[in-house]
Design a protein around this motif. Structure first.
Motif, PDB file in Angstrom:
ATOM      1  N   GLU A  30       0.830  -1.218   0.000  1.00  0.00           N
ATOM      2  CA  GLU A  30       0.000   0.000   0.000  1.00  0.00           C
ATOM      3  C   GLU A  30       0.862   1.264   0.000  1.00  0.00           C
ATOM      4  O   GLU A  30       0.475   2.277  -0.563  1.00  0.00           O
ATOM      5  CB  GLU A  30      -0.955  -0.002   1.197  1.00  0.00           C
ATOM      6  N   LEU A  31       2.004   1.190   0.646  1.00  0.00           N
ATOM      7  CA  LEU A  31       2.922   2.338   0.621  1.00  0.00           C
ATOM      8  C   LEU A  31       3.419   2.570  -0.808  1.00  0.00           C
ATOM      9  O   LEU A  31       3.548   3.713  -1.247  1.00  0.00           O
ATOM     10  CB  LEU A  31       4.122   2.099   1.542  1.00  0.00           C
ATOM     11  N   ARG A  32       3.680   1.475  -1.538  1.00  0.00           N
ATOM     12  CA  ARG A  32       4.129   1.606  -2.933  1.00  0.00           C
ATOM     13  C   ARG A  32       3.043   2.226  -3.799  1.00  0.00           C
ATOM     14  O   ARG A  32       3.317   3.032  -4.681  1.00  0.00           O
ATOM     15  CB  ARG A  32       4.480   0.226  -3.518  1.00  0.00           C
ATOM     16  N   THR A  68       2.986  17.988  -1.603  1.00  0.00           N
ATOM     17  CA  THR A  68       3.069  16.668  -2.243  1.00  0.00           C
ATOM     18  C   THR A  68       4.524  16.204  -2.339  1.00  0.00           C
ATOM     19  O   THR A  68       4.823  15.031  -2.128  1.00  0.00           O
ATOM     20  CB  THR A  68       2.375  16.715  -3.625  1.00  0.00           C
ATOM     21  N   GLN A  69       5.429  17.151  -2.615  1.00  0.00           N
ATOM     22  CA  GLN A  69       6.853  16.799  -2.644  1.00  0.00           C
ATOM     23  C   GLN A  69       7.313  16.313  -1.264  1.00  0.00           C
ATOM     24  O   GLN A  69       8.054  15.330  -1.159  1.00  0.00           O
ATOM     25  CB  GLN A  69       7.682  18.026  -3.104  1.00  0.00           C
ATOM     26  N   THR A  70       6.808  16.970  -0.225  1.00  0.00           N
ATOM     27  CA  THR A  70       7.125  16.523   1.139  1.00  0.00           C
ATOM     28  C   THR A  70       6.567  15.121   1.389  1.00  0.00           C
ATOM     29  O   THR A  70       7.218  14.294   2.034  1.00  0.00           O
ATOM     30  CB  THR A  70       6.526  17.509   2.178  1.00  0.00           C
ATOM     31  N   HIS A  71       5.373  14.846   0.861  1.00  0.00           N
ATOM     32  CA  HIS A  71       4.763  13.521   1.056  1.00  0.00           C
ATOM     33  C   HIS A  71       5.617  12.434   0.412  1.00  0.00           C
ATOM     34  O   HIS A  71       5.797  11.359   0.976  1.00  0.00           O
ATOM     35  CB  HIS A  71       3.339  13.482   0.480  1.00  0.00           C
ATOM     36  N   VAL A  72       6.153  12.758  -0.779  1.00  0.00           N
ATOM     37  CA  VAL A  72       7.038  11.818  -1.473  1.00  0.00           C
ATOM     38  C   VAL A  72       8.296  11.588  -0.624  1.00  0.00           C
ATOM     39  O   VAL A  72       8.710  10.446  -0.409  1.00  0.00           O
ATOM     40  CB  VAL A  72       7.408  12.349  -2.886  1.00  0.00           C
ATOM     41  N   ASN A  73       8.868  12.676  -0.120  1.00  0.00           N
ATOM     42  CA  ASN A  73      10.079  12.556   0.702  1.00  0.00           C
ATOM     43  C   ASN A  73       9.837  11.707   1.953  1.00  0.00           C
ATOM     44  O   ASN A  73      10.667  10.888   2.325  1.00  0.00           O
ATOM     45  CB  ASN A  73      10.597  13.940   1.128  1.00  0.00           C
ATOM     46  N   ARG A  74       8.680  11.921   2.584  1.00  0.00           N
ATOM     47  CA  ARG A  74       8.372  11.136   3.790  1.00  0.00           C
ATOM     48  C   ARG A  74       8.290   9.649   3.456  1.00  0.00           C
ATOM     49  O   ARG A  74       8.802   8.807   4.199  1.00  0.00           O
ATOM     50  CB  ARG A  74       7.040  11.602   4.396  1.00  0.00           C
ATOM     51  N   LEU A  75       7.626   9.347   2.323  1.00  0.00           N
ATOM     52  CA  LEU A  75       7.501   7.937   1.933  1.00  0.00           C
ATOM     53  C   LEU A  75       8.884   7.343   1.657  1.00  0.00           C
ATOM     54  O   LEU A  75       9.166   6.217   2.053  1.00  0.00           O
ATOM     55  CB  LEU A  75       6.593   7.790   0.702  1.00  0.00           C
ATOM     56  N   GLU A  76       9.759   8.127   1.010  1.00  0.00           N
ATOM     57  CA  GLU A  76      11.117   7.631   0.731  1.00  0.00           C
ATOM     58  C   GLU A  76      11.855   7.318   2.030  1.00  0.00           C
ATOM     59  O   GLU A  76      12.554   6.314   2.133  1.00  0.00           O
ATOM     60  CB  GLU A  76      11.892   8.646  -0.123  1.00  0.00           C
ATOM     61  N   ILE A  78      10.481   6.431   4.827  1.00  0.00           N
ATOM     62  CA  ILE A  78       9.895   5.211   5.398  1.00  0.00           C
ATOM     63  C   ILE A  78      10.444   3.967   4.688  1.00  0.00           C
ATOM     64  O   ILE A  78      10.810   2.977   5.331  1.00  0.00           O
ATOM     65  CB  ILE A  78       8.343   5.276   5.325  1.00  0.00           C
ATOM     66  N   PHE A  79      10.532   4.042   3.359  1.00  0.00           N
ATOM     67  CA  PHE A  79      11.050   2.909   2.584  1.00  0.00           C
ATOM     68  C   PHE A  79      12.511   2.631   2.929  1.00  0.00           C
ATOM     69  O   PHE A  79      12.926   1.477   2.984  1.00  0.00           O
ATOM     70  CB  PHE A  79      10.895   3.157   1.075  1.00  0.00           C
ATOM     71  N   ASP A  83      14.106  -0.730   4.338  1.00  0.00           N
ATOM     72  CA  ASP A  83      15.047  -1.343   3.399  1.00  0.00           C
ATOM     73  C   ASP A  83      14.294  -2.016   2.241  1.00  0.00           C
ATOM     74  O   ASP A  83      14.571  -3.155   1.864  1.00  0.00           O
ATOM     75  CB  ASP A  83      15.948  -2.349   4.137  1.00  0.00           C
ATOM     76  N   GLU A  84      13.308  -1.283   1.721  1.00  0.00           N
ATOM     77  CA  GLU A  84      12.493  -1.784   0.604  1.00  0.00           C
ATOM     78  C   GLU A  84      12.540  -0.755  -0.523  1.00  0.00           C
ATOM     79  O   GLU A  84      12.785   0.422  -0.292  1.00  0.00           O
ATOM     80  CB  GLU A  84      11.026  -1.945   1.040  1.00  0.00           C
TER      81      GLU A  84
END
Ligand SMILES: [Fe+2]
Ligand SMILES: [Fe+2]
Length: 189
Positions: A30-32, A68-76, A78-79, A83-84
């Motif tokens: 779901e994160l992906r 939205t750019q911040t949201h992308v950064n946060r997800l990165e 987390i990943f 280590d995914e």
């Protein structure tokens, strides 16, 4: 050559359809989906802002682009901690929502009516994100990923705030439109 291509397509599909035997696997999946959705939005939001007539609406979309750019950064982030790989999924729902929004923005008509339509498309996007982030935030809590849960909660709050702002904008645009229509009626008389 063609056989080789088909084989690659099948391998790619198998990669995309990872097995879901644990809540953690669902969490990553779901994160992906969200990561892909946010990246689609990074490309779509500038076009949406360009299509909007109201300055306030343009500003609201542009400031959400920064978020939205911040949201992308946060997800990165987390990943990275998981280590995914964040890549590997296409969010078909977001693709459809964006397509519908672009279809609407291309139509001809009264500016305020088109703006109201753009807002409605944007709100559908926000609601999709709110549902998605609500789920992964809950999974992160259940799985004991406290830091990730906090990051996801921050994004969730920003999506909800944007949705609220869009509702207020829609009301002011629709109210102005109604007032205009009334004036026209008076003129006809
Ligand atoms: Fe977002
Ligand atoms: Fe959003």
């Amino acid at each position: 050559m063609r056989v080789e291509q088909n084989r690659n397509v099948i391998i790619q599909r198998q990669k995309n359809m990872s097995k879901l035997n644990s809540l953690k696997e669902l969490y990553v999946e779901e994160l992906r989906d969200l990561y892909n959705a946010e990246n689609q939005l990074l490309k779509a939001l500038p076009k949406m802002a360009k299509a909007a007539s109201s300055e306030e609406l343009k500003d609201a979309i542009e400031s959400h682009l920064e978020e939205t750019q911040t949201h992308v950064n946060r997800l990165e982030q987390i990943f990275e901690e998981l280590d995914e790989d964040p890549k590997g999924k296409t969010c078909k729902a977001m693709k459809g929502l964006i397509e519908e929004g672009q279809e609407l923005a291309k139509q001809k008509g009264k500016k305020s009516v088109l703006d109201a339509g753009i807002i409605s498309s944007a709100q559908k996007v926000e609601h999709y994100e709110i549902a998605g982030y609500g789920c992964v935030r809950t999974y992160a809590n259940l799985l004991g990923f406290q830091e990730a849960a906090t990051l996801l909660q921050s994004t969730l709050e920003e999506e909800a705030e944007t949705d609220k702002k869009l509702t207020q904008l829609a009301e002011s645009i629709i109210n102005a439109q109604a007032a205009e229509a009334e004036e026209e009626e008076v003129e006809v008389k």
